[in-house]
Structure formats: C-alpha cells, structure tokens
Scaffold this active site. Structure first.
Site, PDB file in Angstrom:
ATOM      1  N   GLY A  76       6.638   4.132   3.837  1.00  7.76           N
ATOM      2  CA  GLY A  76       5.821   3.301   2.902  1.00  7.76           C
ATOM      3  C   GLY A  76       6.787   2.288   2.602  1.00  7.76           C
ATOM      4  N   TYR A  84       0.912   9.698   6.425  1.00  5.01           N
ATOM      5  CA  TYR A  84       0.589   8.541   7.959  1.00  5.01           C
ATOM      6  C   TYR A  84       1.427   8.998   9.125  1.00  5.01           C
ATOM      7  CZ  TYR A  84       5.074   5.611   7.414  1.00  5.01           C
ATOM      8  OH  TYR A  84       6.022   5.415   7.644  1.00  5.01           O
ATOM      9  N   ARG A 140      -5.139   9.031   2.952  1.00  2.00           N
ATOM     10  CA  ARG A 140      -4.723   8.681   1.927  1.00  2.00           C
ATOM     11  C   ARG A 140      -5.312   8.189   0.803  1.00  2.00           C
ATOM     12  NH1 ARG A 140      -2.329   2.402   3.637  1.00  2.00           N
ATOM     13  NH2 ARG A 140      -1.016   3.208   2.223  1.00  2.00           N
ATOM     14  N   ASN A 177       1.695  -8.483   2.128  1.00  2.00           N
ATOM     15  CA  ASN A 177       2.301  -7.105   3.876  1.00  2.00           C
ATOM     16  C   ASN A 177       0.601  -6.539   3.995  1.00  2.00           C
ATOM     17  OD1 ASN A 177       2.871  -4.836   4.929  1.00  2.00           O
ATOM     18  ND2 ASN A 177       4.029  -4.454   4.303  1.00  2.00           N
ATOM     19  N   LYS A 236       8.695 -14.884   6.886  1.00  2.62           N
ATOM     20  CA  LYS A 236       9.178 -14.154   8.059  1.00  2.62           C
ATOM     21  C   LYS A 236       8.558 -14.596   9.070  1.00  2.62           C
ATOM     22  CE  LYS A 236       8.675 -10.172   4.964  1.00  2.62           C
ATOM     23  NZ  LYS A 236       7.956  -9.593   4.605  1.00  2.62           N
ATOM     24  N   ASP A 280       9.863  -4.727   5.567  1.00  2.00           N
ATOM     25  CA  ASP A 280      10.225  -4.181   4.844  1.00  2.00           C
ATOM     26  C   ASP A 280      12.603  -4.002   4.492  1.00  2.00           C
ATOM     27  OD1 ASP A 280       7.984  -3.644   4.251  1.00  2.00           O
ATOM     28  OD2 ASP A 280       8.021  -1.129   5.803  1.00  2.00           O
TER      29      ASP A 280
END
Length: 311
Positions: free
Chosen positions: A33, A96, A112, A174, A234, A267
């Site tokens: 996650g 997932y 979810r 994100n 990024k 991440d």
C-alpha cells in the site's frame, strides 16, 4: 532525549503478485500500500529508537479477521509501530492484485470497498492525539481518496493545526482518478492537502495530466504557490527538480534504470528523500538518495524488499 515519531496515515492492503512464469495461475500473498511502502523504506533508512532515533508508526484501521491479524503481525515483526492501528469489528482489510507487462510496468485490480481503513479518520479525537504526538506526519492522495468527506475534513484540520505548531507535514498526491467520484472533487481535496503540506512529493506525469503543467518547473511553481514550502517533482526515474521556498531550484539528471517491477518505486523514492532531509542532507543529495532507494526496489518483484535486506 527520546526518539522522534514518524507517523504515516493510510491504507495497508493484502497484495497478490504472480508466483513466477512457470506458475502463472498461482499467486503470492504479501502486504503493501502506498503509505505503508514509504513507511517501510523510511524504517530502513532512519536510525531507530533512542536518542536521535525515530519510531516509525502507522495510523490506520484494520478488521478483526485473519488477514487483518496477519497484517498487524507483519507490521510488528518488521519494527513498524502499531500503537495507532485501530480495530473495526465490522470491516476487513483491502486487497489488490498486480499484473505485470513484459516491460515491468504494472496494472492493479482492487477489492477495497469494505476496507476498515476507510474509517481511519472518523474518530477525530483519536486522530488529533496521534498527530499531536508526531514530529512528522506523512499521508497521500490515496489516503484522502478512500475517506468519507467527514474523514477528509478531520484529517486536513488536524494536519493544518500540526503544521501551524511547527510539525512537518509531508504529502504525496499519488493521483488515482478511479478512486474519486469526479475530477472536481479530486482537485478540491488535493488542493487543500497541497496547501497544508510543508513538503510535497508530486509525480510529474500525473500532475501534468490533471493540472496541465507543461514543464517540471510549472509543477514546482504551482505547488509552492499553493503554500507548500519544499517540493521535489519526481519524474518516473528521469530528470527531477526540487526547491525550498525562496531558494534556487535544484536540478538533477539521473539515468533511467530498466525495471523488473515498478511497484512501489515512487513510494521508495519518498522514503529515501525524506530520510535524507531529516538527516540534514541538501536537496541534491536527498534526490540522489531517493533515486537510489527506488532503483533497489524496481530491481525485484513486489512493493517491499524484505526488511532484513535493507537494514
């Protein structure tokens, strides 16, 4: 001097990934996650406990089912503090599955809707107590996306107050469009989160798609104009930019690595970058540290490199 608290707020999930080419119908179970991934690599990168060390804790909500219990045990076994993990007797943990292309790019299938983490911000008193105790609070756009409007408001109120008290608030948008009801709702809540963050970690491709940023510098400027003090943009393993308020832009060109699996790369970059900055490193070195962490992660399948290989 006691250890400091790095508090990550979000949804850990059961992860199913392919067991191998020869076993194409078999799946391997793990846990991951976006927020958990960053917490995991931050745990590996920061000094732990004691004077000058860090506690790395997850604030979330899990069920009381066997999968939730396994996940809680997994966190404990790997040195991630579960003091802020709540239990919901009526919900479970999300799941997932990862599907990979031949180039290492991934797609996801999610289950979810009944995740207990959707209620992690419902109890504002508990949320406030946890956030007040933290030195740094980390959350993401996925964290916001899964919450109710009340939960989103609770979370943003508490992190706004924390920043005003001088605590560090770190936000990675994100962007995942399918988690939101519509684009305008997504923009509304992401904009509020950008404004309360002291550090932002956007990804250029996603930002350009949503906000029509033409360049890395456009993205950087928009974030800083929102009120976010330090921003690194990024770029999928490519050239990056970063800046602190009122200081020159730092630019970094890096070599794109050929991935085995890109799951968790952004991440992991976040973790390397944040840990470097907490350790007093300059922006350029922090970007290099983030890139190095992400490069390790994309060289192996799955989101989480075993902790024993990292510390």
């Amino acid at each position: 001097m006691s250890s400091k608290l790095f508090l990550a707020i979000g949804e850990p999930m059961v992860e199913l990934s392919g067991a191998g080419e020869s076993d194409s119908d078999l799946w391997r179970m793990g846990f991951a996650g976006d927020v958990l991934n960053t917490l995991w690599y931050t745990r590996a990168a920061l000094p732990q406990d004691g004077a000058g060390g860090w506690r790395t804790a997850l604030l979330t909500r899990l069920g009381s089912d066997p999968f939730s219990s396994k996940l809680r045990g997994f966190l404990d076994d790997n040195g991630l503090d579960t003091a802020f993990v709540q239990t919901d007797e009526h919900r479970s943990v999300g799941l997932y599955a990862i599907s990979l292309s031949e180039h290492g790019e991934r797609s996801f299938s999610y289950w979810r809707s009944h995740s207990a983490a959707r209620r992690l911000a419902d109890d504002q008193n508990a949320l406030s107590e946890a956030i007040t105790s933290a030195d740094l609070v980390y959350f993401s756009g996925i964290t916001l996306a899964i919450l109710t409007d009340e939960g989103r408001q609770n979370l943003l109120e508490e992190v706004r107050a924390a920043r005003q008290r001088g605590q560090q608030i770190v936000f990675d948008p994100n962007i995942r469009r399918r988690l939101w009801d519509d684009v305008e709702t997504m923009k509304h809540w992401l904009s509020q989160a950008m404004a309360v963050a002291s550090m932002g970690l956007p990804s250029f491709d996603d930002e350009a798609d949503l906000w029509s940023d033409a360049t890395l510098d456009d993205c950087l400027s928009r974030w800083q104009e929102s009120g976010c003090g330090e921003v690194v943009v990024k770029n999928g393993g490519g050239d990056m930019v970063a800046a602190e308020t009122g200081k020159p832009v730092e630019r970094l060109a890096v070599k794109r690595e050929k991935p085995v699996d890109t799951t968790g790369a952004g991440d992991a970059f976040n973790a390397g970058y944040i840990a470097a900055r907490l350790g007093g490193k300059a922006l350029r070195q922090a970007m290099l540290d983030g890139h190095a962490m992400a490069s390790r992660v994309i060289a192996v399948p799955g989101a989480l490199v075993p902790m024993a290989q990292l510390i």
